[in-house]
Every structure is written in structure tokens, then in C-alpha cells.
Motif scaffolding. Structure first.
Motif, PDB file in Angstrom:
ATOM      1  N   ASP A   1       0.542   0.307 -15.733  1.00 25.27           N
ATOM      2  CA  ASP A   1       1.926  -0.068 -15.426  1.00 25.27           C
ATOM      3  C   ASP A   1       1.951  -1.500 -14.887  1.00 25.27           C
ATOM      4  OD1 ASP A   1       4.474  -0.441 -14.364  1.00 25.27           O
ATOM      5  OD2 ASP A   1       4.616   1.590 -13.581  1.00 25.27           O
ATOM      6  N   PRO A   2       2.674  -2.409 -15.555  1.00 25.25           N
ATOM      7  CA  PRO A   2       2.703  -3.800 -15.099  1.00 25.25           C
ATOM      8  C   PRO A   2       3.387  -3.987 -13.741  1.00 25.25           C
ATOM      9  CG  PRO A   2       4.255  -3.464 -16.899  1.00 25.25           C
ATOM     10  CD  PRO A   2       3.489  -2.191 -16.738  1.00 25.25           C
ATOM     11  N   ASP A   3       4.131  -2.993 -13.298  1.00 29.67           N
ATOM     12  CA  ASP A   3       4.821  -3.098 -12.009  1.00 29.67           C
ATOM     13  C   ASP A   3       3.945  -2.673 -10.836  1.00 29.67           C
ATOM     14  OD1 ASP A   3       7.139  -4.038 -13.231  1.00 29.67           O
ATOM     15  OD2 ASP A   3       7.928  -2.003 -13.512  1.00 29.67           O
ATOM     16  N   THR A   4       2.729  -2.214 -11.114  1.00 28.61           N
ATOM     17  CA  THR A   4       1.811  -1.837 -10.029  1.00 28.61           C
ATOM     18  C   THR A   4       0.640  -2.795 -10.013  1.00 28.61           C
ATOM     19  OG1 THR A   4       0.574  -0.298 -11.410  1.00 28.61           O
ATOM     20  CG2 THR A   4       2.431   0.607 -10.167  1.00 28.61           C
ATOM     21  N   ASP A   5       0.171  -3.102  -8.830  1.00 29.43           N
ATOM     22  CA  ASP A   5      -0.944  -4.031  -8.677  1.00 29.43           C
ATOM     23  C   ASP A   5      -1.814  -3.547  -7.517  1.00 29.43           C
ATOM     24  OD1 ASP A   5      -2.594  -6.230  -9.015  1.00 29.43           O
ATOM     25  OD2 ASP A   5      -1.392  -7.494  -7.686  1.00 29.43           O
ATOM     26  N   TYR A   6      -2.615  -2.535  -7.794  1.00 28.22           N
ATOM     27  CA  TYR A   6      -3.471  -1.968  -6.754  1.00 28.22           C
ATOM     28  C   TYR A   6      -4.912  -2.434  -6.941  1.00 28.22           C
ATOM     29  CZ  TYR A   6       0.327   1.365  -5.917  1.00 28.22           C
ATOM     30  OH  TYR A   6       1.530   1.937  -5.628  1.00 28.22           O
ATOM     31  N   ASP A   7      -5.564  -2.787  -5.840  1.00 24.93           N
ATOM     32  CA  ASP A   7      -7.001  -3.047  -5.877  1.00 24.93           C
ATOM     33  C   ASP A   7      -7.760  -1.727  -5.893  1.00 24.93           C
ATOM     34  OD1 ASP A   7      -6.711  -5.812  -5.831  1.00 24.93           O
ATOM     35  OD2 ASP A   7      -6.768  -5.898  -3.641  1.00 24.93           O
ATOM     36  N   TYR A   8      -7.242  -0.751  -5.151  1.00 23.51           N
ATOM     37  CA  TYR A   8      -7.883   0.554  -5.049  1.00 23.51           C
ATOM     38  C   TYR A   8      -6.860   1.661  -5.258  1.00 23.51           C
ATOM     39  CZ  TYR A   8     -11.859  -1.634  -2.733  1.00 23.51           C
ATOM     40  OH  TYR A   8     -12.951  -2.396  -2.445  1.00 23.51           O
ATOM     41  N   LEU A   9      -7.321   2.731  -5.843  1.00 23.53           N
ATOM     42  CA  LEU A   9      -6.563   3.973  -5.881  1.00 23.53           C
ATOM     43  C   LEU A   9      -7.453   4.998  -5.195  1.00 23.53           C
ATOM     44  CD1 LEU A   9      -5.274   3.873  -9.569  1.00 23.53           C
ATOM     45  CD2 LEU A   9      -3.926   3.538  -7.502  1.00 23.53           C
ATOM     46  N   LEU A  10      -7.081   5.372  -3.992  1.00 21.78           N
ATOM     47  CA  LEU A  10      -7.842   6.357  -3.227  1.00 21.78           C
ATOM     48  C   LEU A  10      -7.204   7.718  -3.416  1.00 21.78           C
ATOM     49  CD1 LEU A  10      -8.232   4.386   0.127  1.00 21.78           C
ATOM     50  CD2 LEU A  10      -9.900   4.586  -1.718  1.00 21.78           C
ATOM     51  N   VAL A  11      -8.025   8.705  -3.667  1.00 20.23           N
ATOM     52  CA  VAL A  11      -7.533  10.068  -3.850  1.00 20.23           C
ATOM     53  C   VAL A  11      -8.051  10.900  -2.689  1.00 20.23           C
ATOM     54  CG1 VAL A  11      -7.529  12.089  -5.344  1.00 20.23           C
ATOM     55  CG2 VAL A  11      -7.514   9.794  -6.355  1.00 20.23           C
ATOM     56  N   ASP A  12      -7.141  11.400  -1.896  1.00 22.95           N
ATOM     57  CA  ASP A  12      -7.476  12.236  -0.746  1.00 22.95           C
ATOM     58  C   ASP A  12      -7.443  13.682  -1.214  1.00 22.95           C
ATOM     59  OD1 ASP A  12      -7.892  13.280   1.781  1.00 22.95           O
ATOM     60  OD2 ASP A  12      -5.844  12.903   2.474  1.00 22.95           O
ATOM     61  N   ALA A  13      -8.607  14.278  -1.371  1.00 23.52           N
ATOM     62  CA  ALA A  13      -8.682  15.636  -1.910  1.00 23.52           C
ATOM     63  C   ALA A  13      -8.860  16.652  -0.787  1.00 23.52           C
ATOM     64  CB  ALA A  13      -9.854  15.745  -2.891  1.00 23.52           C
TER      65      ALA A  13
ATOM     66  N   MET B   1       0.844  -1.180   0.000  1.00 22.58           N
ATOM     67  CA  MET B   1       0.000   0.000   0.000  1.00 22.58           C
ATOM     68  C   MET B   1       0.886   1.239   0.000  1.00 22.58           C
ATOM     69  SD  MET B   1      -2.781   1.011   2.839  1.00 22.58           S
ATOM     70  CE  MET B   1      -3.708   2.475   2.755  1.00 22.58           C
ATOM     71  N   ASP B   2       0.624   2.126  -0.912  1.00 20.69           N
ATOM     72  CA  ASP B   2       1.323   3.405  -0.979  1.00 20.69           C
ATOM     73  C   ASP B   2       0.315   4.493  -0.681  1.00 20.69           C
ATOM     74  OD1 ASP B   2       3.762   2.262  -1.833  1.00 20.69           O
ATOM     75  OD2 ASP B   2       2.995   2.174  -3.875  1.00 20.69           O
ATOM     76  N   VAL B   3       0.746   5.508   0.046  1.00 20.44           N
ATOM     77  CA  VAL B   3      -0.156   6.588   0.435  1.00 20.44           C
ATOM     78  C   VAL B   3       0.450   7.923   0.021  1.00 20.44           C
ATOM     79  CG1 VAL B   3      -1.270   7.761   2.363  1.00 20.44           C
ATOM     80  CG2 VAL B   3      -1.022   5.279   2.405  1.00 20.44           C
ATOM     81  N   LEU B   4      -0.352   8.720  -0.636  1.00 20.66           N
ATOM     82  CA  LEU B   4       0.017  10.082  -0.976  1.00 20.66           C
ATOM     83  C   LEU B   4      -1.121  10.970  -0.470  1.00 20.66           C
ATOM     84  CD1 LEU B   4       1.949  12.024  -2.394  1.00 20.66           C
ATOM     85  CD2 LEU B   4       0.668  11.634  -4.486  1.00 20.66           C
ATOM     86  N   PRO B   5      -1.077  11.344   0.810  1.00 18.59           N
ATOM     87  CA  PRO B   5      -2.188  12.114   1.379  1.00 18.59           C
ATOM     88  C   PRO B   5      -2.198  13.555   0.889  1.00 18.59           C
ATOM     89  CG  PRO B   5      -0.444  11.903   2.989  1.00 18.59           C
ATOM     90  CD  PRO B   5      -0.016  11.109   1.764  1.00 18.59           C
ATOM     91  N   SER B   6      -3.379  14.143   0.904  1.00 19.12           N
ATOM     92  CA  SER B   6      -3.443  15.559   0.542  1.00 19.12           C
ATOM     93  C   SER B   6      -2.819  16.375   1.669  1.00 19.12           C
ATOM     94  CB  SER B   6      -4.891  15.991   0.318  1.00 19.12           C
ATOM     95  OG  SER B   6      -5.597  16.034   1.527  1.00 19.12           O
ATOM     96  N   ASN B   7      -2.382  17.552   1.319  1.00 22.84           N
ATOM     97  CA  ASN B   7      -1.902  18.479   2.335  1.00 22.84           C
ATOM     98  C   ASN B   7      -2.039  19.887   1.791  1.00 22.84           C
ATOM     99  OD1 ASN B   7       0.671  19.473   1.157  1.00 22.84           O
ATOM    100  ND2 ASN B   7       1.296  17.333   1.365  1.00 22.84           N
TER     101      ASN B   7
END
Length: 193
Positions: A37-49, A1-7
Motif C-alpha cells: 500500500d503506497p499510503d503506508t510507510d513502516y520500517d517494521y511490522l511487529l506482530v504481538d501473538a 506508529m500504529d499498534v494492534l496488540p494481541s488480546n
């Protein structure tokens, strides 16, 4: 899991998106690149706006076409819901898309205030066709933020963890993911345990 939270620093991108060609749909192409991208395997992409209505929100809603609405249990939330609804209606018309409301998360519920329960009841009535989750005001979330960790890691005993697990379970169901199982799938797994 990777997270890029809004700020708050993301507000600097707003003027650039306003001037950019196709500024309202930039995130859409970025997320498509990630999905391909074949190197990514995410079930979800959550966007924190960020909680503002502008090109950042346009990008988030256009790219995901789903929204989990965070709300405060405060009287100002009623007007906020109206503004968001109007905004989404215009965005759907402008881009010829449909944005699905997947749920409402009522945050920072202060059970000591009588008015809070009135707002929680109003939200539940207004959104009776989608899930509504209540998240009481908890120090656990702030502790996790302060520690730079997940609330599951920092305060696993907190009841907020159960709320987050309920949201994940419901989203899995809504988006057609199989229900997780804790039972062994084969006899060999049973013997290994």
C-alpha cells in the motif's frame, strides 16, 4: 506508529482459522497488502501473538519468519522453550520456511527470588548465539497499560525504557537499518540549531 496488540479476544479467531482455506497463512497476505500500500510507510511490522501454539501463532511465524521470544523468569519457561522450539521446527518443515530467532526478552524478573537468577542464567546459556535482554519486574509497564500509553510517555525515567531502546537498536542493526544520528547532517542544520 500504529499498534494492534494481541488480546484474549483473538482466541475467537482460532476456530475460524482452523476451518478457513489456507488458515495458517492468512496474516501473510494481509501484511503483504500493507507493505504494498503506497499510503503506508513502516520500517517494521511487529506482530504481538498470544502465548499459545495454534493457527494464530502459525500465521504470525509464517508471515514474519522472525521471532522475538518473550519469556518469564520462571522454572516453567524451560519446558516452554522446548515446546516452542519443537513447534517452530514442525512449522518450518510444513511450510518450507526458516524462522529466525532475533532475541529473547526475559520479562518480569523478580530479583528477590533466588530461583529467578538461575532461570535467567539458563536462558542466557541456552541462547548464547542471539541477544538476550532482561526486563526486571516493573510497575512502569502496568502503569502504561492502565493509562493506555507508552511506557516512554508514562514513565520515561524507568530503566525498562532503556531495555526497549536496546532492543530497537539491535533490531535496526540486525535488519540493516542505518544507525540513528543525533548530529546535524549539514551546516545549515547546525546553524538552525
Amino acid at each position: 506508529m500504529d499498534v494492534l496488540p494481541s488480546n484474549i479476544d483473538m482466541t475467537a479467531a482460532e476456530p475460524e482459522l482452523t476451518l478457513a482455506r489456507r488458515g495458517g497463512v492468512r496474516l501473510d497476505s494481509f501484511l503483504q497488502h500493507i507493505e504494498e500500500d503506497p499510503d503506508t510507510d513502516y520500517d517494521y511490522l511487529l506482530v504481538d501473538a498470544l502465548p499459545n501454539l495454534g493457527n494464530l501463532t502459525d500465521n504470525s511465524l509464517h508471515a514474519t519468519q522472525n521471532i522475538l521470544i518473550p519469556a518469564l523468569a520462571e522454572s516453567t519457561s524451560k519446558r516452554t522453550f522446548e515446546l516452542l522450539s519443537d513447534y517452530v521446527d514442525v512449522l518450518e518443515g510444513d511450510y518450507e520456511i526458516t524462522v529466525n530467532e532475533v532475541g529473547v526478552l526475559i520479562n518480569r524478573i523478580d530479583v528477590r527470588k533466588n530461583r529467578t537468577q538461575e532461570i535467567v542464567d539458563w536462558i542466557n546459556e541456552a541462547y548464547d548465539d542471539i541477544p538476550v535482554w532482561d526486563a526486571r519486574e516493573r510497575a512502569a509497564i502496568q502503569d502504561a497499560l492502565d493509562n493506555g500509553s507508552s511506557v516512554f510517555e508514562c514513565r520515561p525515567e524507568s530503566d525498562i525504557c532503556e531495555v526497549f531502546l536496546e532492543i530497537a537498536e539491535r533490531l535496526d542493526h540486525q535488519f540493516g537499518f542505518p544507525e540513528p544520528t543525533t548530529e546535524p547532517e549539514s551546516d545549515s542544520e547546525l546553524l538552525e540549531a
